[in-house]
Design an enzyme around this catalytic site. Structure first.
Site, PDB file in Angstrom:
ATOM      1  N   ARG A 123       1.300   1.412  -5.794  1.00  0.00           N
ATOM      2  CA  ARG A 123       1.512   0.625  -5.020  1.00  0.00           C
ATOM      3  C   ARG A 123       0.344   0.235  -4.495  1.00  0.00           C
ATOM      4  O   ARG A 123       0.038  -0.735  -3.718  1.00  0.00           O
ATOM      5  CB  ARG A 123       2.226   1.232  -3.532  1.00  0.00           C
ATOM      6  N   TRP A 166      -3.739  -1.584  -1.610  1.00  0.00           N
ATOM      7  CA  TRP A 166      -3.854  -2.828  -2.168  1.00  0.00           C
ATOM      8  C   TRP A 166      -4.254  -4.075  -1.307  1.00  0.00           C
ATOM      9  O   TRP A 166      -3.754  -4.439  -0.124  1.00  0.00           O
ATOM     10  CB  TRP A 166      -2.444  -3.354  -2.586  1.00  0.00           C
ATOM     11  N   ASN A 172       0.585  -0.478   5.990  1.00  0.00           N
ATOM     12  CA  ASN A 172       1.225  -1.264   4.896  1.00  0.00           C
ATOM     13  C   ASN A 172       1.775  -2.438   5.668  1.00  0.00           C
ATOM     14  O   ASN A 172       2.848  -2.434   6.295  1.00  0.00           O
ATOM     15  CB  ASN A 172       2.284  -0.612   4.071  1.00  0.00           C
ATOM     16  N   GLY A 173       1.340  -3.717   5.259  1.00  0.00           N
ATOM     17  CA  GLY A 173       1.745  -4.823   5.706  1.00  0.00           C
ATOM     18  C   GLY A 173       0.774  -5.805   6.318  1.00  0.00           C
ATOM     19  O   GLY A 173      -0.253  -5.521   5.833  1.00  0.00           O
ATOM     20  N   LYS A 229       4.648 -10.279 -19.116  1.00  0.00           N
ATOM     21  CA  LYS A 229       4.222  -8.848 -19.639  1.00  0.00           C
ATOM     22  C   LYS A 229       2.766  -8.640 -20.013  1.00  0.00           C
ATOM     23  O   LYS A 229       1.757  -7.974 -19.794  1.00  0.00           O
ATOM     24  CB  LYS A 229       5.249  -8.152 -20.527  1.00  0.00           C
ATOM     25  N   HIS A 259       6.645 -31.248 -25.983  1.00  0.00           N
ATOM     26  CA  HIS A 259       6.186 -32.210 -24.800  1.00  0.00           C
ATOM     27  C   HIS A 259       5.133 -31.474 -23.917  1.00  0.00           C
ATOM     28  O   HIS A 259       4.852 -31.842 -22.692  1.00  0.00           O
ATOM     29  CB  HIS A 259       7.587 -32.294 -23.890  1.00  0.00           C
ATOM     30  N   CYS A 263       0.879  -1.174  -0.108  1.00  0.00           N
ATOM     31  CA  CYS A 263       0.046  -0.045  -0.056  1.00  0.00           C
ATOM     32  C   CYS A 263       0.917   1.029  -0.118  1.00  0.00           C
ATOM     33  O   CYS A 263       2.123   1.231   0.469  1.00  0.00           O
ATOM     34  CB  CYS A 263      -0.945   0.033   1.224  1.00  0.00           C
ATOM     35  N   GLU A 309       0.176  -9.807 -17.308  1.00  0.00           N
ATOM     36  CA  GLU A 309      -0.022  -8.619 -16.301  1.00  0.00           C
ATOM     37  C   GLU A 309      -0.918  -7.651 -16.888  1.00  0.00           C
ATOM     38  O   GLU A 309      -1.740  -7.077 -15.959  1.00  0.00           O
ATOM     39  CB  GLU A 309       1.436  -8.199 -16.093  1.00  0.00           C
ATOM     40  N   GLU A 335       9.357 -13.848 -19.679  1.00  0.00           N
ATOM     41  CA  GLU A 335       9.212 -12.404 -19.331  1.00  0.00           C
ATOM     42  C   GLU A 335       7.954 -11.876 -20.345  1.00  0.00           C
ATOM     43  O   GLU A 335       7.287 -10.861 -20.001  1.00  0.00           O
ATOM     44  CB  GLU A 335      10.550 -11.629 -19.584  1.00  0.00           C
ATOM     45  N   LYS A 345       3.019  -2.671  -7.364  1.00  0.00           N
ATOM     46  CA  LYS A 345       4.292  -2.461  -7.742  1.00  0.00           C
ATOM     47  C   LYS A 345       5.101  -3.391  -6.905  1.00  0.00           C
ATOM     48  O   LYS A 345       6.205  -4.090  -7.459  1.00  0.00           O
ATOM     49  CB  LYS A 345       4.801  -0.974  -7.936  1.00  0.00           C
TER      50      LYS A 345
END
Length: 612
Positions: A27, A73, A99-100, A489, A508, A2, A492, A485, A607
């Site tokens: 955040r 968040w 935050n946490g 992207k 496979h 957050c 996300e 990656e 983030k």
């Protein structure tokens, strides 16, 4: 994860807090809220973005010179108005932003309920603020001492700011496992999760260390103490970036700006650390522990998300150049599987923010077992930077977009230097070969600029496949982590299901998915396995898959097979990820925009993942 903002001074607090929350919205953006103190405690909070909060505050009385704000968040409790921060104590005297995660909140809540406390949210934060109030009442002590005692009773991670109705001239702040920075202005103080809300007003900051709390007074005095009640002498540091670096600078989104910043970011990450013509590399953190690093039996790389993909490339590089075993671990799994770590190991921890909770936990476990910790992160003064024995900053500059772009490129650049310096110390690379790679590394920024000129072509490809349900990304060798990656992207920011695979693994399992509706992105710049990749392309073509191929300029073989060809400048194979990732970043960006997605603030993501 957050965003936290606090202000005390002579100015109007509300505009400063709102602007700060907007800068911290990457955040968390499930809900937002503010608490202002001007005789009475006034709280505004709303599910949604900071702009939604502004709407409900419009026209209300917001005059105050002290206040706190939060953008959330969600962890405990769904994102709605009542779970939004700040949370008040039962008396209404205290307001807290947090935050946490407080892991033992349920037991504390049960005990407080027995003592007559009523809870109005599903959050652990409301439990914490009431615990602080109960401790103050039971101990008949000052609020700062009550905060210290309460925090010694909780288990978990937190960064908190406390506002006290009975003392409008003081803010209290504390941290454990989540970042918190105090900005020191002229007769004013700012508190925030990171420096982005502060830089506009002052460059003088103090970073709170683990298990420290701050008493911040309107008269310009402040005090830092440990949770063991030991006073600390604060170290004031200067912020090294400017306000311009956290603005969009004419780009529609931060993500696009940061994609285009990659040439400059790589140059900044290499500056002063290498010289191709003279053939030297000087990584400060490496040099300090060069003997131990060079003699290590094994390297462990631990990271999460995009940084984990950088670590995979690092594995290939270090084993290829320095001829020493490397293992790459998800930090989130590392400490839960009782890994074998000794004093002869070097653990490389990679994190953009330097605050990733899982990576920090992995570092602490490795330190307990006497391994050397080498941190690679972007944020100066971050927890990983302070916890590591040695390390290097990527110097990418602030990255605001939730989906990492320039963080990846600068991490790979830095790992390249590290692998080369290891190889030089271990005698596993010829001087001429090292210079060849360094010369090419110097040219990478120009080649990325050339690749960025393909944007219009990539946008056209995006328009064709924006409605696809699935994507497959395939690569070999150094380009396999790039496939991972690229798929990440797309997932996300566009919410399209995508998978990255080694190209040879397609047979496979994933080949069963290929039909005329499946776009398959091939990373085909490898000279070492080119014929094999051509064979993989032919296998997809035979099953009517749609082929998007990233190839070196002048490629003729794959041109005949691919539906779409993206030609990039050729480079050393070891450096190819720095080039081949760029078209995949642009492809994901344009598809997401065409699907109406918020690329800078994708749903459910934040983030900096500062909770486990």
């Amino acid at each position: 994860m957050c965003g936290i903002v606090g202000y005390i001074g002579r100015k109007e607090a509300f505009p400063i807090i709102i602007k700060g929350l907007k800068r911290l919205e990457y955040r968390g953006y499930d809900s937002a809220g503010v608490a202002l103190l001007n005789g009475d405690m006034t709280v505004f909070k709303k599910a949604g973005k900071v702009s939604d909060l502004e709407t409900i505050v419009d026209g209300a009385r917001t005059h105050a010179s002290i206040g706190i704000g939060h953008t959330r968040w969600a962890t405990h409790g769904e994102p709605n108005d009542r779970n939004a921060h700040p949370h008040l104590s039962q008396s209404g005297n205290l307001a807290v932003i947090h935050n946490g995660i407080i892991e033992n909140y349920a037991a504390i809540k049960e005990e407080l309920t027995k003592r007559g406390y009523t809870f109005h949210s599903d959050t652990d934060t409301e439990v914490l603020v009431n615990l602080i109030e109960e401790v103050q009442k039971q101990e008949n002590t000052s609020l700062d001492n009550a905060v210290r005692i309460a925090l010694n009773q909780v288990v978990g991670a937190y960064a908190i700011v406390v506002l006290n109705k009975k003392n409008p001239d003081q803010l209290l702040a504390a941290r454990k496992g989540s970042p918190l920075v105090i900005g020191i202005g002229d007769d004013e103080f700012f508190v925030a999760s990171d420096a982005s809300p502060i830089i506009e007003y002052t460059k003088n900051v103090v970073y709170l260390d683990e298990q420290e709390y701050a008493i911040i007074n309107r008269d310009g005095s402040y005090q830092i103490r440990t949770l063991g009640n030991v006073e600390k002498s604060p170290e004031i540091k200067k912020l090294e970036f400017s306000i311009e670096t956290i603005e969009k600078g004419g780009f529609e989104h931060f993500m696009l700006k940061e994609i285009y910043e990659q040439p400059r970011a790589i140059e900044d990450s290499l500056r002063g650390r290498m010289n191709a013509s003279q053939g030297w590399i000087k990584l400060g953190g490496f040099n300090e522990y060069s003997n131990r690093i060079s003699r290590a039996d094994r390297f462990l790389i631990t990271a999460c998300g995009t940084s984990w993909h950088s670590g995979l490339i690092g594995e290939y590089m270090i084993e290829d150049l320095a001829r020493v075993p490397v293992e790459v671990e998800y930090a989130s799994e590392f400490r839960y599987r009782n890994p074998i770590i000794t004093e002869h190991d070097v653990v490389i921890a990679i994190s953009q923010s330097g605050e990733t909770a899982d990576t920090l936990a992995a570092i602490n476990l490795a330190k307990e077992r006497q391994a050397l910790i080498y941190g690679i992160c972007n944020v100066i003064g971050s927890s990983i930077a302070r916890t590591s024995h040695a390390g290097s900053y990527t110097h990418a500059g602030p990255e605001i977009g939730v989906a990492s772009t320039k963080a990846f490129s600068t991490q790979v650049s830095l790992i390249t230097l590290m692998a080369l310096q290891m190889a030089e110390h271990r005698g596993t690379i010829a001087t001429s070969r090292m210079r060849e790679i360094l010369y090419e590394l110097e040219n990478i920024p120009k080649k990325i600029e050339e690749t960025l000129q393909l944007d219009a072509q990539i946008k056209e490809i995006a328009s064709i496949y924006k409605d696809a349900s699935n994507f497959l990304y395939l690569g070999r060798g150094y380009n396999f982590p790039v496939a991972l990656e690229g798929a990440l992207k797309l997932k996300e920011i566009s919410y399209i299901h995508a998978e990255g695979y080694p190209a040879a693994e397609m047979k496979h399992g994933p080949i069963a998915l290929i039909d005329e509706n499946m776009p398959v992105v091939f990373l085909a710049t490898n000279k070492s396995a080119y014929e094999k990749i051509v064979s993989n392309v032919q296998e997809v073509k035979a099953r009517k898959g749609k082929i998007i191929a990233v190839v070196n300029k002048g490629d003729t073989h794959i041109r005949e097979l691919a539906d779409h060809l993206i030609e990039v400048p050729e480079t050393e194979e070891i450096l190819s990820p720095l080039i081949t990732i760029v078209p995949l970043q642009l492809l994901a960006y344009h598809i997401a925009i065409m699907r109406g997605c918020n690329v800078d603030q994708p749903r459910n993501l934040a983030k900096s993942v500062t909770v486990e």
